[in-house]
Each structure stands twice: as C-alpha cells, then as structure tokens.
Design a protein around this motif. Sequence first.
Motif, mmCIF file in Angstrom:
data_model
loop_
_atom_site.group_PDB
_atom_site.id
_atom_site.type_symbol
_atom_site.label_atom_id
_atom_site.label_comp_id
_atom_site.label_asym_id
_atom_site.label_seq_id
_atom_site.Cartn_x
_atom_site.Cartn_y
_atom_site.Cartn_z
ATOM 1 N N TYR A 262 0.829 -1.208 0.000
ATOM 2 C CA TYR A 262 0.000 0.000 0.000
ATOM 3 C C TYR A 262 0.863 1.257 0.000
ATOM 4 O O TYR A 262 0.498 2.266 -0.599
ATOM 5 N N LYS A 263 2.007 1.172 0.667
ATOM 6 C CA LYS A 263 2.917 2.312 0.618
ATOM 7 C C LYS A 263 3.420 2.539 -0.805
ATOM 8 O O LYS A 263 3.576 3.665 -1.248
ATOM 9 N N GLU A 264 3.673 1.436 -1.486
ATOM 10 C CA GLU A 264 4.114 1.569 -2.878
ATOM 11 C C GLU A 264 3.009 2.161 -3.747
ATOM 12 O O GLU A 264 3.257 2.994 -4.611
ATOM 13 N N GLY B 91 8.207 4.647 -10.144
ATOM 14 C CA GLY B 91 8.527 4.733 -8.725
ATOM 15 C C GLY B 91 7.830 5.914 -8.068
ATOM 16 O O GLY B 91 7.167 6.695 -8.727
ATOM 17 N N PRO B 92 7.968 6.016 -6.770
ATOM 18 C CA PRO B 92 7.406 7.158 -6.054
ATOM 19 C C PRO B 92 8.235 8.415 -6.304
ATOM 20 O O PRO B 92 9.332 8.344 -6.853
ATOM 21 N N SER B 93 7.698 9.543 -5.895
ATOM 22 C CA SER B 93 8.482 10.776 -5.951
ATOM 23 C C SER B 93 9.649 10.663 -4.978
ATOM 24 O O SER B 93 9.627 9.867 -4.049
ATOM 25 N N TRP B 94 10.649 11.481 -5.222
ATOM 26 C CA TRP B 94 11.882 11.351 -4.447
ATOM 27 C C TRP B 94 12.008 12.412 -3.368
ATOM 28 O O TRP B 94 11.567 13.533 -3.512
ATOM 29 N N SER C 295 9.232 10.097 3.569
ATOM 30 C CA SER C 295 9.406 9.385 2.309
ATOM 31 C C SER C 295 8.090 8.788 1.863
ATOM 32 O O SER C 295 7.523 9.165 0.869
ATOM 33 N N SER C 296 7.558 7.877 2.595
ATOM 34 C CA SER C 296 6.239 7.394 2.209
ATOM 35 C C SER C 296 5.475 6.912 3.427
ATOM 36 O O SER C 296 4.535 6.153 3.321
ATOM 37 N N SER C 297 5.888 7.386 4.592
ATOM 38 C CA SER C 297 5.141 6.981 5.774
ATOM 39 C C SER C 297 3.879 7.815 5.858
ATOM 40 O O SER C 297 3.781 8.894 5.312
ATOM 41 N N ILE C 298 2.919 7.285 6.515
ATOM 42 C CA ILE C 298 1.596 7.899 6.538
ATOM 43 C C ILE C 298 1.307 8.322 7.967
ATOM 44 O O ILE C 298 1.155 7.490 8.846
ATOM 45 N N GLN C 299 1.299 9.617 8.209
ATOM 46 C CA GLN C 299 1.158 10.053 9.597
ATOM 47 C C GLN C 299 0.134 11.164 9.765
ATOM 48 O O GLN C 299 0.205 11.974 10.673
ATOM 49 N N ILE C 300 -0.793 11.201 8.828
ATOM 50 C CA ILE C 300 -1.781 12.267 8.915
ATOM 51 C C ILE C 300 -2.798 11.927 9.999
ATOM 52 O O ILE C 300 -3.296 10.808 10.062
#
Lengths: 460, 460, 491, 491
Positions: free
Chosen positions: A296-298, B207-210, D479-484
């Motif tokens: 899901y993060k991806e 990929g995701p944004s950097w 980076s891509s962690s979700i903390q809202i």
Amino acid sequence: MRENRPYTATRNACKMCTPLGAALAFHGIEGTIPLLHGSQGCSTYMRRYLISHFKEPVDIASSNFSEETAIFGGGANLKTAIQNIARQYNPEMIGIATTCLSETIGDDVDMIIESMGDIMKETALVHVSTPSYSGTHVDGFHHAVRAVVDQYNPSGVKNRKNSRARKKINLFPGMLSNEDLRHLKAIFKDINTELALLPDYSERLEGPSWMEYQSIQHGGTPIKEIQKMHRATGSIEFGTILAASVERGNGSAGSLLESRFNIPLASMGIPIGVKATDRFFSLLEKMTLKMIPKKYKEQRGRLIDAYVDGNKYVSKKRAIVYGEEDFVAAMAGFLAEIGIIPVLCASGGKSGLFIESLRSILPENIFKQVSIHQGMDFTDMEEHARTLMPDLAIGNSKGYTMTRHLDIPLVRVGFPIHDRVGGFRTLHIGYKGAQQLFDTIVNTLLQKRQDASEVGYSYM
Amino acid sequence: MRENRPYTATRNACKMCTPLGAALAFHGIEGTIPLLHGSQGCSTYMRRYLISHFKEPVDIASSNFSEETAIFGGGANLKTAIQNIARQYNPEMIGIATTCLSETIGDDVDMIIESMGDIMKETALVHVSTPSYSGTHVDGFHHAVRAVVDQYNPSGVKNRKNSRARKKINLFPGMLSNEDLRHLKAIFKDINTELALLPDYSERLEGPSWMEYQSIQHGGTPIKEIQKMHRATGSIEFGTILAASVERGNGSAGSLLESRFNIPLASMGIPIGVKATDRFFSLLEKMTLKMIPKKYKEQRGRLIDAYVDGNKYVSKKRAIVYGEEDFVAAMAGFLAEIGIIPVLCASGGKSGLFIESLRSILPENIFKQVSIHQGMDFTDMEEHARTLMPDLAIGNSKGYTMTRHLDIPLVRVGFPIHDRVGGFRTLHIGYKGAQQLFDTIVNTLLQKRQDASEVGYSYM
Amino acid sequence: MKQISAKKLLLPSSSTGSISILEERKQQVYLKGNDTFEISCEKKSVAGSVSQRACVFCGSRVVLYPIADALHLIHGPIGCASYTWDIRGALSSGPELHRMSFSTDLSETDVIYGGEKKLEKALVELIETYSPKAAFVYCTCIVGIIGDDVEAVCRNVALKSGIPVLPVHSEGFKGTKKDGYKAACDALFKLIDLGYRRSSFHYPDILRDGKQKIPLSINILGEFNIGGETWIIREYYKRMGVEVVSVMTGDGRVEYVQSAHRACLNVVQCSGALTYLAKTMEAAYGIPYIRVSYFGIEDTADALYDVASFFTEAQEIMERTKHLVQEEVEELLPGLEEMKQDLTGKRAAIYVGGAFKAFSLIKALRHLGMEVVLVGSQTGNREDYELLKEMCRPGTVILDDANPLELAKYVIEKDAHIFIGGVKERPIAYKLGIGFCDHNHERKIPLAGFEGMLNFAREVHDTVTSPVWDLVPRKAGRSSSIQIPVKGEKP
Amino acid sequence: MKQISAKKLLLPSSSTGSISILEERKQQVYLKGNDTFEISCEKKSVAGSVSQRACVFCGSRVVLYPIADALHLIHGPIGCASYTWDIRGALSSGPELHRMSFSTDLSETDVIYGGEKKLEKALVELIETYSPKAAFVYCTCIVGIIGDDVEAVCRNVALKSGIPVLPVHSEGFKGTKKDGYKAACDALFKLIDLGYRRSSFHYPDILRDGKQKIPLSINILGEFNIGGETWIIREYYKRMGVEVVSVMTGDGRVEYVQSAHRACLNVVQCSGALTYLAKTMEAAYGIPYIRVSYFGIEDTADALYDVASFFTEAQEIMERTKHLVQEEVEELLPGLEEMKQDLTGKRAAIYVGGAFKAFSLIKALRHLGMEVVLVGSQTGNREDYELLKEMCRPGTVILDDANPLELAKYVIEKDAHIFIGGVKERPIAYKLGIGFCDHNHERKIPLAGFEGMLNFAREVHDTVTSPVWDLVPRKAGRSSSIQIPVKGEKP
C-alpha cells in the motif's frame, strides 16, 4: 442553506426511494431475501434498476398488495409472502422493508412478524421501516444495516470480549461498489485482521456464471458474523454526513453497538483520495496496532507521483459532482486534493448536513468557490451548471442527459451506472481507487482536448 | 505473405528502431545504465520517446560520436563514455547497445570492452548488437535480454541444481507494461514460488516521488538473480513469434538456458484473455505443482460472467489491431475469444512468422476473415482499413491519427502511449487484464453509440 | 449457496412434480403434450413470489409514455418517477417532453396533510414552463390512500391552463399491469372524446369539419415507436395509400390523438394494452378494429393485407400492398437465409409481456430455423394460451406469470440457446450462460416490420454465435477449474 | 538505490566542489557571485554524459519542420523518423504534409549495397502522391558512412519532378544541434536563392517583378508557429502596417520562402537557429537583420518597436505600434496582476535550448514576481552567458549543457517551485516534486506575444498553485510513511 429550487415538482430526480437502499443492503447479507411490503410494482422496478447496474439477478419479493389488502390491512398478505418465500428460497433471513403504501395504511409489521415466530424457525425476519416519502435510498440503506445489527445484537446478549481474542473490526462501509468492498477485504487480509463487513454484496452481485440455478446467490456477510459484532475491537463507519447525523442523535449500526456494548466507533468520510486513505490506514494502524503493508505504501508512492505527473491537466479545472451526499463529499475532497475545483456539489439527499460536511472536508480557498445544493434534481443542476463553466461532471449515469446538454464529458462513478458495463467494478477507495479515478479524469480531459482540437496531436 | 506495400518509403512507421528495445530492457536490470554507442541524438530521441510513455526519468548515455570518431573509430569515445558513466553513476552494469552508425563503421565493441576489463572492476559491461537497420525495437529488446543472460550464465558455470531446492522459475515476459510485470510477480508470490523475471522495469519506471535525486532509480531484476538463472526449475518465455523464431534457430534467453544448462523452456503467447491465461496457469500448475489460488479462480469466474453480460455489444464487431507482432497476435486471440473479428492485424515488424502465429491462435472461421500484414506502416494501414469497415482500433497511441481520419474510437494498449496518462499502468494480462480490456472495449463501443445517437439514452 | 440441481429439475410426466413450484402456481405451468389440464392465467401474482409482473402504474406509464408533447407528472413519492426516467426507447420526431421525469416527490408532510396543493402548484408551474399540449397526472399507490382529489385538481388546472389535464388512475395496488393499460385507455379516450366533442380540431390538408371521417384512414393502436418502429410502419401504409390519422401512442402528439375519432379503422397491435380502447371507440364512434402484429414477415404482411382488404372501395391499395410486400421480402430474404445457416436447430425460450407478441416470435424464430422450447407471458388470457398451445410442438413448456426460479428451471432443462424476454429476464439467462434478446420496450433497435425482422435476426444471430458460450461453466463442463491444455508448451 | 543527499549537494564556495560533476564539466557550471572564472560553453557534450542535447539531424528537423507544403523525407533507418513523427506543435493554416513521417527505412541490404536507388524511388513516388512544392531530404548518420550521393539523387529527382529537391546535410554525428540549424539554413537559403534567381515568382497583390523589394516588409526568422504563435505575431505586424513576406518557418510555404529575398528587413527570433541565415541573406541580398524575442511583455513590445523604428520612412507605423502595445498591455495586466499575488517570491529554474529564450524567460518571470534561481541552456555562446551573468542576481546558478544529475542537484538545492525547460527535463522536475512548464517546441499552447504571456502566466500559476506539491515526500517531509491525523475520529 443555499437552496433556491424554483420548482415544486422534482424534475429528473438525483435520488431513489428509501426501500431501494434497504433492498440493496439486504443483498449484502448471506442467505437473505428482501421482501417489500407493498405493491408488486415497487419490487419489480427496483429489481430492474439494480439489475441494470449490477447485471446480476436481483430477487426482491413483494407482498403484492391488492385493493382489498389496502383496505383491510396487509397482515395476511405479508404472512403469506413470508411463508411462500421461506418455502421457495429457504432463506436464513427475510429482510422486510415497508413501502409508502404499507407505511401509510399503518400495518404493524413488527407485530405481524412476532405472530409468526413459531412457524418461522429457520428463517429470521428483520424489519426496517422505509417509507419512500421520507429520506432517500441512502437512508433506507443505513436503516436496514442498523436494523440487522440491532436484531442480531440484542441488549441482553453477553459481551464476551476478552483480551486474548484477536483484533476484530466491524466496518460499515455504506453504499460502495463491489470492487471497493473487495479492496477493503483485501486490506484486512493483508494486515491479518478479522473483519466484519456489513453489508457485503460484492460476491452475491458479481458472481461467476452458474452450472445450475441458484435461488440465492453465494456470498454476503454471514449472519453468524453479524451476531458477533458486539464482541469486536471497534467499529468503523464511512460517511461524514452519517457521522454528523449520528451526532444529532440519529442512530447508526456503529453508534448502536457503541451505546449498547461500548464498542468504540470511529467515523470518517469514504476514503477517496490520498488524504482520506491516509486517514483510513492511520486509523487501522491505531485500532489494530499493525503496520501498513509495503504494497500500500508503494501504491501511495506511485499515486502521488502520478498526481505530480498529471498536475497540469487537472489544475483549476471545474467539475460538477453529484450523487449521494456522502459520496459527493468524499469525491469533492479528492478533487480538491488534485487541484480540481468542485464548482457544483449537488445531491438529491436532504440531510441538512451537506454544507457542513463539505466545509469540514474542503480547504477554505476551495470551499468558497463551491456551490452546494442539497435536494437538487438534474434539471436544476443543469440550469445551475450553465453559469459555472464546468469542464466535466463526475457522478452516476443519471447525469448523462445533463452533460450531453452541457457538452461536457461525464466521468461515471458511484451508483447507478446504467449506460456502461462494469460500473459496479469501479474502484473508488484506497490509493488504487484514487489512482484509477485520477487516470480516468485526466484522460477524459485529454480526450476532450484532443478530439476538440482541429489538429489532434498524438503527443501530449 | 499478404504484403503489397505500394510505397518504397515508410509513411508513419508502426515500429521503432532496434536500440530502443535494448535500452528499455536494460532499464529492467538493477543498477544498470544503458549506453548507446553512436551519435548523441539517438539517446536523446529514445529517452524522450520512453519518457513520454513512462513519465519517468529515463537515462540513456551516449558515446557521442563526432565526425572524427566516425572516421577513426569509436573505441576511444566508448572507453571515455564507460569511464564517465562509471564515475558518475557507479552502476552495477552498463548495457552497451550499438547504433546503425557504430555498427556500420564496424567498431569491435567486444574487443574494446575486453580491453577495459582491468579498470572496470565494479561495473559489468554487457554488449548487445542492435543495428537499427535490422529488425525492430522488439528484436533489440529480446537480444538485450539474451545478451545479459548469456554473459551472467557462461558455459563453464556449475549448474548446482539440487532436488531439495525450492522451485524457481525464470520468466522472460517480453515487452509488457509495468502493471503486467507487477501482476506476474503477484501471481508468483501468491503461489509461493520464486521468480526470476527479466527484465523488470516496473519499479524503476514507475517509482514514487523522491526526497533526493536518484542517479539510478530503485528496482530492476537483481543481477545476482540473473546469475542464478541456470539453476532454475524451468523457464517461461512469452511470445508465439519469439517461440517460432527460436524454432527457426534464432536464440532467445530461454533457449540459451535450455541448450546450455538443460533448463526446460516452455513458450506460450502473451497471456491475454481467458484461454491464454488458462494456459499460463495450467503451465504454472505443472511446473510448480501448486494449485491456482482461489483469488484467480474468482477473477476468472467474474470475467466469464462479464463476457456473457457484454456479449452482444462486441459480437461481430470489427477491430483493427496493430503493434508488435507478438502483442497483436495475443490481442487478436483475445478478441476472437470475445467475438470481435480482428479484421486487420498489422505490425511494422517483419519476422515472417506473423501469419503462422495468427493461424495457430485464431479459430479457422475467424482467421479467414482477417487481413494480416507485416512490415506495415500507419498510412498503408489507414488506406487498407477504409475497405474493412472497422468499428474500432486497438493499439498504441501512434494510431490516433489514423483512427481520427477513420472516425473510429481507439482503445489504447501496448507501447507507446503518448497522448494519455498511465499507459504504462495498463494491465493487459491475466484474468484481471482481460477484464479491464473487455470493459474498456465494451464501454468504448457503448460511448460511440451513445454519443452518435440523436437521442442518447442514459439506459443501455 | 442454494442450488437446485438441473437434474432434479428434469420434468416428471407432470410439470408440477417439482417442489420448487409454489402450490398456488401449479396451474400456471403447462407442458404441451404431457399435461391435460388447462393453464390458469389472469390470476393475481402470489404474495411472496418474485414476479416479473409490474403494477397498474407501470401499465399506464408504458401506454401513455410516447406522447411527446404531453406533460407526464407522477404524483407520489420519488421512486415511481426515478425508476421510469428515460428507460424506454420510444422515439419522437419532435418534442421530447416525455423523456423528462416529473414527480410531485411527496414528503412526509404531504402524506399527512395531503398532496393536492403541491400537485396543483407543480402542475401549474410545469405547464407554464414547458407549454405541453395536455397533461397526464399518474396517481401512485399512496394517492389512493391519502385520498387526494386528483380529479378536482386536474379539472381546476385544465380550466386555468386551457389544456386537457387528465388524471390517470394508476394506483399500483389497484390491480395488475392490465388495469394500468385500461386506465391509460380511459385517459386516451377522454382525450379523443374531448377532440370529438370540441370538433374544433383542424386536421391538416383535409376537410375542416372535425367530425367527418377521413377517407381510407386508420389509427394504429398499441405501437410505441421503439427504436423508430412507428416510422417504419407508417411508411408502409403511406406506400399503400392509407392515411394514418393517429398512432397511439408511438411518436404521439396530443393533437393527433384528439382526431383519432375520424379514422375509418383501428389497427390494434399490442394484444393486451389497447384492445380496450379499440372496443371503446367502436362503441362510441362505430370504428371497427382489427388485431395485428408487425413482428415477423408473415405477421407484418398479414397486417398490411388485412388493412388493404378492409378498404374494398379502393382496389389499388391491395395492388400496392402486394407489390410492397413482395419488394420488401425479396430484399430481406438473402440476409435471413445466410443467418439461418447458423441458426437452424438452435433452441429458443420466449417470455414476454403479452401473448400476442409470443405468437409472432414463435413464427419469426421458426423462419430462422429455430425451435421454440419454452413460451410464456405475463398477461396472456385463456384464449391466448389456447392459441399458444396449438402453435407449439409437443414438449414445449408454456408458462403464465413465471418467476425467476421457474424460468431458470425450464431454460436449463430445455437447454435453450437463447432466451427472448424483458430486461428483468436478462440476468437469469446470462447467469446460466444462455444468449438473450430483449424484446421489450427498453431496447433501442426497431424489430417491427420487414427491416425489423432483419434486425431481430441479426441480434439473435450475433448472440447465438458468440464464442463466449463456450467458456461458461455449464457448457465448458466445469465450474471454475482450469484444465485447458497448454498449446505450444515445451517439454 | 543511488541517492545523492541534498545536504551533501549544498554548494561549497565553489560550485565545482561536488563530486557528482564530471571533471570535464566543471567549467560549464557557474555560480553568480561566487565563482570568478568564466563559463565554458560551446563545447561538445562529453562522451558518457546523459546530455539534454540532441544531434545535427534534430537541429535541421526543427527548423525546417513547419514548412507544411514541403515533403520531408528522412533518409536512414527508421528510428530518426519514428521519434520525430508529429511531435511538434507547429500549426499550419493549410496543408499538413509536414506532420507525416517519411523515411527510406533503410534495411541491412540497403546499408550494404547503398541506398541511392531506394531514395530516388521513394522520392519519386512520394512527390507523385503528395505533390509537394519542394522536398527536403535529411541525411542521417548512416548516410554519411555508406556514402550515398544524395546530392546527385536530389538533382536528378528535381529535374524529373520540376520541384526543388534539397539535401539537408544533417548526419547526426557531424557536429551539434547548431550545425543542424546551419544545415537547415543552407537548405533554406538554397530555396530562397532559387526563387531569387528564377525571378518568376508572383507575389500576390504586389508588383510582378520578382526581384523588387516589397515596401515596408519583413521576414520573420526563427518563429515556428507553435500553438499558432506565428499568427499572433503576424497579426501585430499587420496592425502596425508592416508587410510580412515570409515567416521561416512557422506556417511555412515554399512559395513564400522563395520570395524572402524581397523583404526589407529580417527579424530574427530564435537566438541560435536562424541568425546564420540572416547573415547569409544580408551578404547575398543586403537585407539587414535585427534580433528580437516575442516572449514576455517587454521583449514583445521591443520587438515591435524595433521593427517600427526601422521603417523611418513611415512614421505612422510607430504611432500604430505604440497604440497596439498600449492596448494589448492594458488588456493583459489585470489578469497578470491577479496571478502575481500567488506567485510573488516563488522560485523558478530555467533550462532551455537557446540562451536568448532564457533572457526573455527571466524577464517574464520577474514580471510575475518570481525569482530565477537557476538558468541554463543547451546551446548558448560566450556572449549569451555574459549577458545571463549580468541579468542574474547573486546566487543564481548558471549552467551550460547540463545533465540530469546536475539539473536535479541545483533545483533541489535552490528549492525551486517550478522548472521551465523541455520535455526531457520534465520527469526530473516531477520526480523531485517540483512544478514544470514546457517552454519547448512540443507544447501546444502559444506563449508568444502579449496573449502568450497570459497563457504562460496561467500555466505557471496553475502548476505552482496546485495542491499536489503538499503531498510529495520532499515537501511532506517524509518518504512514504503515513502520519496524517485522523479527523473526526472517535475514541
């Protein structure tokens, strides 16, 4: 309330009647047959309407009022109907929804049901009051869910919650698509948490072809799962309007479990878009103490990258959004997140909570650009939209006539989708749903531009 | 060979040149930078072309020929280029593809590479010969994959296969989309089988944004996985034309592993549609002795039900299909399965195996209605299509001009998609891919009918 | 999962042997050649059955729907209007007011205090905005209960607005769909009779005396212009030299409906719906009527010949008719013949609203070489079923007012290739992996007349020959297991 | 994952301190205010760099591309034609032959035995089919190696067909994109000179003597009608009373190109591309030239005033020009002012093909209240960079022929809100979560002239104010962690 409907009549309604929602919700419960207590036409019309969306058999029985029934009361007809259904379908449950007719003549359905207690051993009878002159299909849906939870979780039942038990969540998603429901189930599977999802018509209303006739299709929330709801770790309910309505004292399935059994209830809007989905996952993390899987993060990472790649195609575009109030609110939140201004948010629903919901969801600079209308029909909507220079509309199939007149494209989402296939398979929620919505919206705008161009470049 | 091209010149080509395929394949290997040995323009043009499809950075280095290089040979430039790339990117591998220029002047790339052996300790150099005047991007792609497998699995290496080892499959998918590649990985994860998928650009090119600049993006087939390919349980290669070409003595990555290490190779067409996907799963069952998970059976069930629900919207409709030969063949097979006649199957490729492939895939009654053209460009295609009364076209974005002239809708699939977003996210394969293709095709036809209708009903 | 095994469903010598048929329903199923008792039709649907039948409102709505310059206001809560918005393919050559869904959208307060005022206000506003030529007010269930005096409101508004405002007594529970047809016929007759009595109507290009008969003229009754069928049929009559005064109600206009009394003959197409009006008009104006069908080659030809025969005073009509039929049929046959190749021996099941339509379908399907293995209707009468019985071969199942279980049971048993019915039957056919053809009013393609026959054949052919049936579990012989051999697979 | 930490990239006192810049590239980066040495431009790209530069062919192709009634045949293997098919937004008001992608699509055999015959055959067939007014034959890399005598083939076909057939010596490796411009200018000049020498050209509505100057007339050079820009500029000159003889090559036609020698003045817009042609024409026909830019308010006004000033013989031109500029600017300003509110203080990075364009962009961005933090070009010369140096504030990074690593390094460091560049820069900007504006030839929107400025401002505004940047990791600070936090969440 910004509502200045000049017409007494409703012209091309943006809503359906209350029993339809109940019939749909009952379809999400295993082994259940909905029964409309009223005229034959109601069930035939609603079946037809639901079939056109789901492209699946939708059986809704009727107590088939006759003129005499209307005069002498519907009790006898209802009893016959229940017995006939039991004989023909052998269902685990019959979900009985009243129509305007039986509501108005004042049949005491609960009493009639009670009087049948002895002969209906194998089939549960659940009644929900759904007079079509009060509320919309959304109310019928929520009321039916609440009625079922109420009946299977009576006050007296022992709350056998124990600390050793696995985390288990009740989720009342509201009127989502089959694919949305599957997505929710997949998420819970991925975080290895038990889920009681009510209702869940995703299998029943999107099953494989049959070898043999099935009187009641496979699937739906098992009744034994509903019976265990009062032992859950917590409940989640989607819908900001639903939540606000609960705050005003109207019950919901989740609030019933909370007040009766002290099951904590978390309410949030339908998780459409990154921010709303973040909220959902964050909630799940808190409730389950499990990490969000990498997958899901991806998806989130790719989604945001896609937002960036497409930002210019959507920025400052103007959309009309319509449908159920909660759906519109969630969709408007998503649009604001990607830079589209939902210039007109309209619903046939009339909760009185629409504007407040949108205010809580939309950033102030967007909110002030939005024209919000509850109790609106498509003819009003079209007239109003002409002044708003919309680039596109987002909503169910019923807006097609309007968008055709306005000469803008329609992105079909929600319910019902009557002029395309696979509408019930549309994924709206989660990062993946947002991805698909985003791609569809961008490509719809690109197509419009490309086709309208005299030149029509094949490069963007 | 039904090929009567009246024109010496190619007018709007339905193919790209050989090195582009190699550059794309190299992007599917972890830590790899492609280097085109030739003029600067080649790498710039191809980067641009790939970027327009993937909407991601695509770094392709160039040895930057000058006039002197062309006269005195490219050796010095190539060496400088390799050293500069190594310094700047510190890659695990540099994939060197020759262009028409360096091929024609006759640089001995292998020798030049060999001479650098001592100084390039950390970076592997893999060379693939891709003269653009020979074959298309498809050939460049397959050749690059083969070259990599060849280099990392030399004849001498010990084949440490042992019976205790887990089943492990090499899969050479050919030019699929990112979503296709992700789907394949998910399937193997679900059947709990190790997979070496080569190439795999799904993460690197989506990929995701950097947070910070990445000189080489994450993702790609790890080189250590490629090095272990000779110890796999078996190999699968997608592409009926590729398979036929192997039968005629041309090598492929899979056939190389088969002849060199006796790794069994199973070849099949790209699994588009129910039947082809059935074949793929059946193959997996045999190779891994694992059962197909319920999830896929359910997808299959829903898919067939959808085929049935939509049968009338597609039956006897006439489609133009174009693109890479293997892709067209697989897509034509899918169309035939749902009742659409692929009246024109066209490709810029010229394998000489196209007709036979289609004959093996299509039922006889469909095959005889199909006009098949290899080495076709879009201008010929358009002229030919006018006589065939097509209802729609299915292929990449490059057919847009043609479909605009023909006034038929275009269902965008394959590579490249330059006029829409998310083309690289299109799922073509598996039951889910077929589901999405089917829904898209039906809805495209419905939209055409609805918009063209004077009345435009919002009900089907 | 509740499954009824197809094998268990295999009919015993009497079709009522299966447990799945409700006791009350036994007499509504008939198996030609096996049963001896009579089919029992025209019964109300049983409480608790999932009938394919609709209600009184539905019957009225479908009949009046195509009148394109009239206002159609549905008086009741929103549902009845929502579910009938723009769902029928009845085309108009001009105004499209019929495609709007107007409702008084009654709320709780209206139900308690009565909806008359709201109705009146709604009517006045809508008439002002849309300038319709007449207005129909459909009473729904609840109106019958709360007791709104709709007649009075209509009278009132008619006086104010100067247009006919007609209540349609279509309270859902007050009978069946047939009663809805009757209510619609009543409203239509009121409209016609207004025209007759006013006599101020100006028929274009003809004598100005409103009551005088128009020579060689007919009304077409029970033709709703689905996909433009009215236009096809009108064209035939035009070529024959017959004047069509009014079509009720395909591509309908109030003005033409009001002059219907001036026609010499009523040609009634839909068996159930409009015969009542024809009889009423016969009684009132002495206009005779004939019943016809425009579906299939034979029936279309018969329909034209029957009209031609009626006008004995003009022999040239018959000549033209013969010429027309010959021309059309010749054009049609090669295409049909080609499709017949693929369709011969294929089995069809029919379940439609009116029995008359079933007759035509049986003939048309036979023309395509197909076999009818099941036939049923929602509203057939005893007479209709007698005729069906005669037309069908032994072994054919005949059903009245069937429910999904029954329909499914018999189509599986009879292994039909195609099911012909209304939109509600579609998912049943499809779930069982059987082709389907919509022969109801929601389709958008004309199936009437000679060219309609070609469309019908094409649609049947398209679906019967679709390759997707090979994949369905019932045909592939497996539920969802995957056992297709891998082709081109190596070692 | 190879990551270069943004912190590590923080520039030391000299911009060349970072390890990530190739040794050979050191002199192509300049940091205003810190470095003292001169930028080293006009170098060939380094082997192994991923340059944003293209090749000779690319230069020729972009210059000649918009000539819409000419045949453009690319002689070589398919790639060069495939990658340049219909990728530029150069509009035509008439024929659209330029949008076709023609290639001799050389195969192995052709490479071995020579491609002359194929070329000739292809040319003859295409000329016969499309009846172009002239043909350009682009030589690609391989043609320079296999030694086809393209000149001879062209001569031959020109004789046969009667139209000019011009070889363009654009072998990719024979220099840089600039050399491609030169090759295109050579071909254009040949075409003009053919017209001059033939003198048979009939300029519409003007004197018939082909060599005579047309009074108050100009050519516009280096304007390619992207999104219709030529039309905008033409309209300005028309309003000023200046006759535009030829635009090279926006909305170009062979006929008009051939009459270019009759203009009084060449107005050169694209800094790098067409100056060479202007110089050649000055030498050959004595036509003076001025360099202008149509981008931004000031530059557009200057471009018009400069032309007006040239025609001292007609004072009314200057009057009209003043009026025009005033009118246009007044219409423009309110819109710009509104957007400026949101844009003030926002930071922009510029990386474009020619340096001249960079000058205009800097001015235009300042007009919107924005700050330029990075500027670079692919093809600037020493003179250009001197000017850039002067224009920029201290701290601005100036780059010549940058690669993605460098571009990324500096836009991150400078925390730009928007990057203005060509399509190849887009993904770099986007991956870093920075807005992007395409100022290259693939865009479809006109950015020239006064209305172009509004389009430009709107595009910059749209993207800079998009809410999506809040979500990118670089901005969201994760980076891509979700903390809202969950809003409306209960207990």
